[in-house]
Design a protein around this motif. Structure first.
Motif, PDB file in Angstrom:
ATOM      1  N   MET A 180      11.666  28.858  12.405  1.00 60.05           N
ATOM      2  CA  MET A 180      11.397  29.932  13.350  1.00 60.05           C
ATOM      3  C   MET A 180      12.417  31.062  13.269  1.00 60.05           C
ATOM      4  O   MET A 180      12.093  32.224  13.526  1.00 60.05           O
ATOM      5  N   THR A 181      13.647  30.754  12.884  1.00 61.41           N
ATOM      6  CA  THR A 181      14.659  31.800  12.749  1.00 61.41           C
ATOM      7  C   THR A 181      14.336  32.735  11.593  1.00 61.41           C
ATOM      8  O   THR A 181      14.480  33.961  11.706  1.00 61.41           O
ATOM      9  N   PHE A 182      13.885  32.184  10.468  1.00 58.31           N
ATOM     10  CA  PHE A 182      13.502  33.039   9.344  1.00 58.31           C
ATOM     11  C   PHE A 182      12.312  33.932   9.708  1.00 58.31           C
ATOM     12  O   PHE A 182      12.268  35.110   9.342  1.00 58.31           O
ATOM     13  N   VAL A 183      11.345  33.391  10.432  1.00 55.19           N
ATOM     14  CA  VAL A 183      10.198  34.195  10.870  1.00 55.19           C
ATOM     15  C   VAL A 183      10.672  35.319  11.794  1.00 55.19           C
ATOM     16  O   VAL A 183      10.244  36.477  11.688  1.00 55.19           O
ATOM     17  N   LYS A 184      11.588  34.994  12.685  1.00 57.18           N
ATOM     18  CA  LYS A 184      12.110  35.974  13.629  1.00 57.18           C
ATOM     19  C   LYS A 184      12.853  37.106  12.920  1.00 57.18           C
ATOM     20  O   LYS A 184      12.638  38.294  13.216  1.00 57.18           O
ATOM     21  N   LEU A 185      13.708  36.775  11.971  1.00 52.89           N
ATOM     22  CA  LEU A 185      14.464  37.802  11.252  1.00 52.89           C
ATOM     23  C   LEU A 185      13.536  38.702  10.442  1.00 52.89           C
ATOM     24  O   LEU A 185      13.768  39.914  10.331  1.00 52.89           O
ATOM     25  N   ALA A 186      12.491  38.123   9.864  1.00 54.19           N
ATOM     26  CA  ALA A 186      11.510  38.925   9.127  1.00 54.19           C
ATOM     27  C   ALA A 186      10.809  39.895  10.074  1.00 54.19           C
ATOM     28  O   ALA A 186      10.552  41.060   9.723  1.00 54.19           O
ATOM     29  N   ALA A 187      10.507  39.450  11.292  1.00 52.12           N
ATOM     30  CA  ALA A 187       9.851  40.318  12.276  1.00 52.12           C
ATOM     31  C   ALA A 187      10.766  41.468  12.694  1.00 52.12           C
ATOM     32  O   ALA A 187      10.312  42.613  12.836  1.00 52.12           O
ATOM     33  N   VAL A 188      12.047  41.183  12.895  1.00 53.66           N
ATOM     34  CA  VAL A 188      12.998  42.245  13.255  1.00 53.66           C
ATOM     35  C   VAL A 188      13.092  43.276  12.134  1.00 53.66           C
ATOM     36  O   VAL A 188      13.095  44.491  12.380  1.00 53.66           O
ATOM     37  N   ALA A 189      13.173  42.805  10.889  1.00 49.88           N
ATOM     38  CA  ALA A 189      13.248  43.717   9.743  1.00 49.88           C
ATOM     39  C   ALA A 189      12.001  44.597   9.664  1.00 49.88           C
ATOM     40  O   ALA A 189      12.088  45.813   9.419  1.00 49.88           O
ATOM     41  N   LEU A 190      10.835  44.013   9.878  1.00 54.37           N
ATOM     42  CA  LEU A 190       9.592  44.785   9.844  1.00 54.37           C
ATOM     43  C   LEU A 190       9.575  45.831  10.949  1.00 54.37           C
ATOM     44  O   LEU A 190       9.152  46.982  10.734  1.00 54.37           O
ATOM     45  N   PHE A 191      10.036  45.464  12.147  1.00 46.72           N
ATOM     46  CA  PHE A 191      10.083  46.426  13.240  1.00 46.72           C
ATOM     47  C   PHE A 191      10.966  47.617  12.899  1.00 46.72           C
ATOM     48  O   PHE A 191      10.609  48.779  13.147  1.00 46.72           O
ATOM     49  N   LEU A 192      12.138  47.353  12.315  1.00 53.44           N
ATOM     50  CA  LEU A 192      13.055  48.444  11.970  1.00 53.44           C
ATOM     51  C   LEU A 192      12.440  49.363  10.918  1.00 53.44           C
ATOM     52  O   LEU A 192      12.557  50.591  10.999  1.00 53.44           O
ATOM     53  N   VAL A 193      11.775  48.778   9.920  1.00 50.26           N
ATOM     54  CA  VAL A 193      11.153  49.577   8.861  1.00 50.26           C
ATOM     55  C   VAL A 193      10.077  50.487   9.437  1.00 50.26           C
ATOM     56  O   VAL A 193       9.983  51.681   9.105  1.00 50.26           O
ATOM     57  N   ILE A 194       9.239  49.965  10.313  1.00 46.64           N
ATOM     58  CA  ILE A 194       8.163  50.760  10.906  1.00 46.64           C
ATOM     59  C   ILE A 194       8.707  51.722  11.966  1.00 46.64           C
ATOM     60  O   ILE A 194       8.312  52.890  12.049  1.00 46.64           O
ATOM     61  N   GLY A 195       9.653  51.232  12.752  1.00 49.78           N
ATOM     62  CA  GLY A 195      10.169  52.030  13.861  1.00 49.78           C
ATOM     63  C   GLY A 195      10.850  53.318  13.420  1.00 49.78           C
ATOM     64  O   GLY A 195      10.681  54.359  14.066  1.00 49.78           O
ATOM     65  N   VAL A 196      11.605  53.287  12.328  1.00 49.54           N
ATOM     66  CA  VAL A 196      12.314  54.495  11.886  1.00 49.54           C
ATOM     67  C   VAL A 196      11.348  55.597  11.459  1.00 49.54           C
ATOM     68  O   VAL A 196      11.733  56.768  11.358  1.00 49.54           O
ATOM     69  N   GLN A 197      10.103  55.242  11.228  1.00 42.47           N
ATOM     70  CA  GLN A 197       9.104  56.245  10.860  1.00 42.47           C
ATOM     71  C   GLN A 197       8.476  56.917  12.082  1.00 42.47           C
ATOM     72  O   GLN A 197       7.686  57.857  11.939  1.00 42.47           O
ATOM     73  N   HIS A 198       8.815  56.443  13.270  1.00 40.10           N
ATOM     74  CA  HIS A 198       8.212  56.988  14.495  1.00 40.10           C
ATOM     75  C   HIS A 198       9.279  57.373  15.518  1.00 40.10           C
ATOM     76  O   HIS A 198       9.077  57.260  16.725  1.00 40.10           O
ATOM     77  N   LEU A 199      10.426  57.821  15.042  1.00 39.31           N
ATOM     78  CA  LEU A 199      11.498  58.225  15.941  1.00 39.31           C
ATOM     79  C   LEU A 199      11.294  59.658  16.416  1.00 39.31           C
ATOM     80  O   LEU A 199      10.873  60.531  15.651  1.00 39.31           O
ATOM     81  N   HIS A 200      11.612  59.897  17.686  1.00 41.25           N
ATOM     82  CA  HIS A 200      11.541  61.235  18.259  1.00 41.25           C
ATOM     83  C   HIS A 200      12.868  61.505  18.955  1.00 41.25           C
ATOM     84  O   HIS A 200      13.200  60.839  19.951  1.00 41.25           O
ATOM     85  N   SER A 201      13.606  62.461  18.447  1.00 42.59           N
ATOM     86  CA  SER A 201      14.951  62.722  18.974  1.00 42.59           C
ATOM     87  C   SER A 201      14.933  63.089  20.451  1.00 42.59           C
ATOM     88  O   SER A 201      15.916  62.866  21.170  1.00 42.59           O
ATOM     89  N   ALA A 202      13.798  63.634  20.926  1.00 39.74           N
ATOM     90  CA  ALA A 202      13.718  64.000  22.345  1.00 39.74           C
ATOM     91  C   ALA A 202      13.855  62.786  23.253  1.00 39.74           C
ATOM     92  O   ALA A 202      14.314  62.908  24.398  1.00 39.74           O
ATOM     93  N   ASN A 203      13.485  61.616  22.743  1.00 40.02           N
ATOM     94  CA  ASN A 203      13.608  60.400  23.544  1.00 40.02           C
ATOM     95  C   ASN A 203      15.059  59.992  23.780  1.00 40.02           C
ATOM     96  O   ASN A 203      15.339  59.189  24.668  1.00 40.02           O
TER      97      ASN A 203
END
Length: 505
Positions: A180-203
């Protein structure tokens, strides 16, 4: 006179056949256990609530403050974990350095910390499961699932299932945690990869929102204790909000404390524990701050006040498929956190039972699984009850205040043991004593005083109940007290049987 237990006696008691645990965890397994319990609630649950209620985008500063305090405290824990490698964590360390009363206080405190912490994460787990099923059109009734549930059934069920896993033994627990830890770390990495593409400095503007004055009435109970001491600080936003946010998310770094409570199950603990503890703190601090920056950049902090902020942010930017994948990773991640927190809780209870501060019956270890089932099941049921009855914020705050107090005690214990037993062999020594422990204590006290007044009232009530229990049971039945009474009786018998001296002429 303060009763203390020697390090040699502590290690000898842990090696008794009926209560001995199995040394089955190597450095990698121990590190993954630390990451498994540390990376979870702080990322998947508390990031959103702490940002929305206390710190805004500056929640990243709260995580940084927590990381600095954690690193300093971890140095003190590492010295103890490599010197007294047995179950019990801060409780055991307090017993050998500061005495029985302090040990009882911190043991009782740790039971609160880990029970409430596990309950808070289980509540967040329930929200992620509810959202995950909802993404497939399966909607659980709000009365039995979610933040407004009358009885949070999914949270209670996961606690009971994990209790059964813990009862099966440390090897089963470690295997489940690894996957479960490996699955969790993979999920965090995926979130960071996708999240940086949807950043808005106004937030991120303003990065530190202006502080808000507390409203009149009952909300005064939600002010930090610092404001009650005349420092004029408010819990919501501003500089005080960063501190309060740090106190709230500080529980996210509790993994090294749980690891220390499992030191008795590590192979070659004098080498394994320092490596695993330092690696856990470094990896988790980087992950927490990265996720805090990304999630507050994706979604305005005012819309993050829910138990599943990560998947909520992904849904808000239209990344529905990623929300489902990361939701599954979050479910796995939070599962490991609940499991390992309950593991640490049971080891503290086991250590107290060995010392007879609570009934010795609980210290029995199953001969096949080497699991303390008599401890695991009652504590698991207690966590399930707390999860069913209390909201996530109350659970998190009560858990954090207990942990911060235990950290203060461990830092005091390091300084005390350096003075009283300077020649005791230490595989790892905390650098710059007393500077490092004193600085850690100051930071922990500031964070603890930044918690709401109502949390302090509940904590003090819990501690008062513990002192009553110690007075009527623990102090009379403890192993150290029994040894003192036996020694006194033996001395009295020797004196009575000694021949009288001849009278002087």
């Amino acid at each position: 006179m303060t009763r203390r237990k020697s390090i040699a006696a502590t290690i000898a008691d842990a090696d008794a056949a009926s209560t001995r645990l199995t040394r089955a965890l190597g450095p990698l397994q121990m590190t993954l256990m630390g990451i498994g319990v540390t990376v979870g609630a702080g990322i998947f649950v508390l990031t959103g609530t702490a940002a929305a209620r206390y710190a805004g985008p500056s929640i990243v500063l709260s995580y940084l403050l927590g990381a600095v305090a954690t690193f300093l405290v971890a140095l003190c824990y590492t010295e103890f974990a490599s010197t007294v490698p047995v179950a019990g964590s801060a409780y055991t360390y307090a017993y050998v350095s500061l005495g029985e009363l302090v040990a009882w206080i911190i043991g009782w405190d740790l039971i609160l910390d880990m029970t409430m912490g596990a309950g808070a994460v289980a509540t967040g787990w329930s929200q992620y499961v509810t959202d995950f099923l909802g993404s497939f059109g399966v909607h659980l009734p709000s009365a039995i699932a979610g933040p407004t549930a009358t009885l949070n059934v999914p949270a209670v069920l996961v606690v009971l299932v994990l209790t059964a896993v813990l009862a099966a033994g440390i090897r089963t627990t470690a295997r489940a945690n690894l996957v479960m830890t490996f699955v969790k770390l993979a999920a965090v990495a995926l979130f960071l990869v996708i999240g940086v593409q949807h950043l808005h400095s106004a937030n991120w503007s303003p990065f530190v929102p202006a502080g808000k004055a507390a409203a009149a009435g009952g909300s005064l109970w939600q002010e930090p204790l610092l404001s009650k001491l005349g420092l004029g600080l408010n819990a919501s936003f501003g500089a005080a909000g960063v501190l309060t946010g740090g106190a709230i998310v500080f529980g996210a770094y509790s993994g090294f404390d749980i690891m220390a409570s499992s030191a008795e199950e590590a192979r070659d603990p004098r080498r394994t524990m320092p490596r695993a503890l330092s690696a856990t703190v470094a990896v988790c601090a980087l992950l927490y701050m990265a996720v805090a920056v990304v999630v507050t950049g994706m979604e305005h902090y005012t819309r993050l006040d829910n138990a599943a902020p990560i998947t909520g942010a992904l849904e808000a930017v239209g990344a529905h498929w990623a929300s489902r994948v990361i939701g599954l990773g979050a479910i796995c991640g939070l599962t490991t956190v609940v499991m390992i927190m309950m593991l640490g809780q049971s080891r503290v209870f086991l250590a107290m039972s060995r010392d007879r501060l609570i009934p010795e019956w609980f210290s029995h270890v199953h001969p096949v699984t080497r699991s303390p089932r008599r401890v695991v099941w009652p504590l698991g049921i207690a966590v399930a009850l707390m999860t069913a009855l209390l909201p996530i914020n109350d659970l998190a705050e009560l858990g954090n205040i207990g942990m911060l107090i235990s950290f203060v005690i461990v830092c005091l214990g390091v300084m005390r043991l350096r003075r009283t037993q300077p020649d005791q062999p230490r595989a790892f020594t905390t650098p710059w004593v007393p500077f490092v422990p004193v600085l850690a204590i100051v930071l922990c006290v500031i964070l603890a005083l930044s918690l709401p007044l109502v949390t302090w009232v509940r904590f003090l009530a819990w501690m008062a109940a513990g002192l009553v229990l110690y007075y009527f049971y623990g102090r009379r039945h403890s192993r150290v007290a029994s040894a003192e009474n036996a020694e006194t009786a033996e001395n009295a018998e020797t004196t009575a049987s000694a021949p009288l001296s001849e009278p002087r002429p």
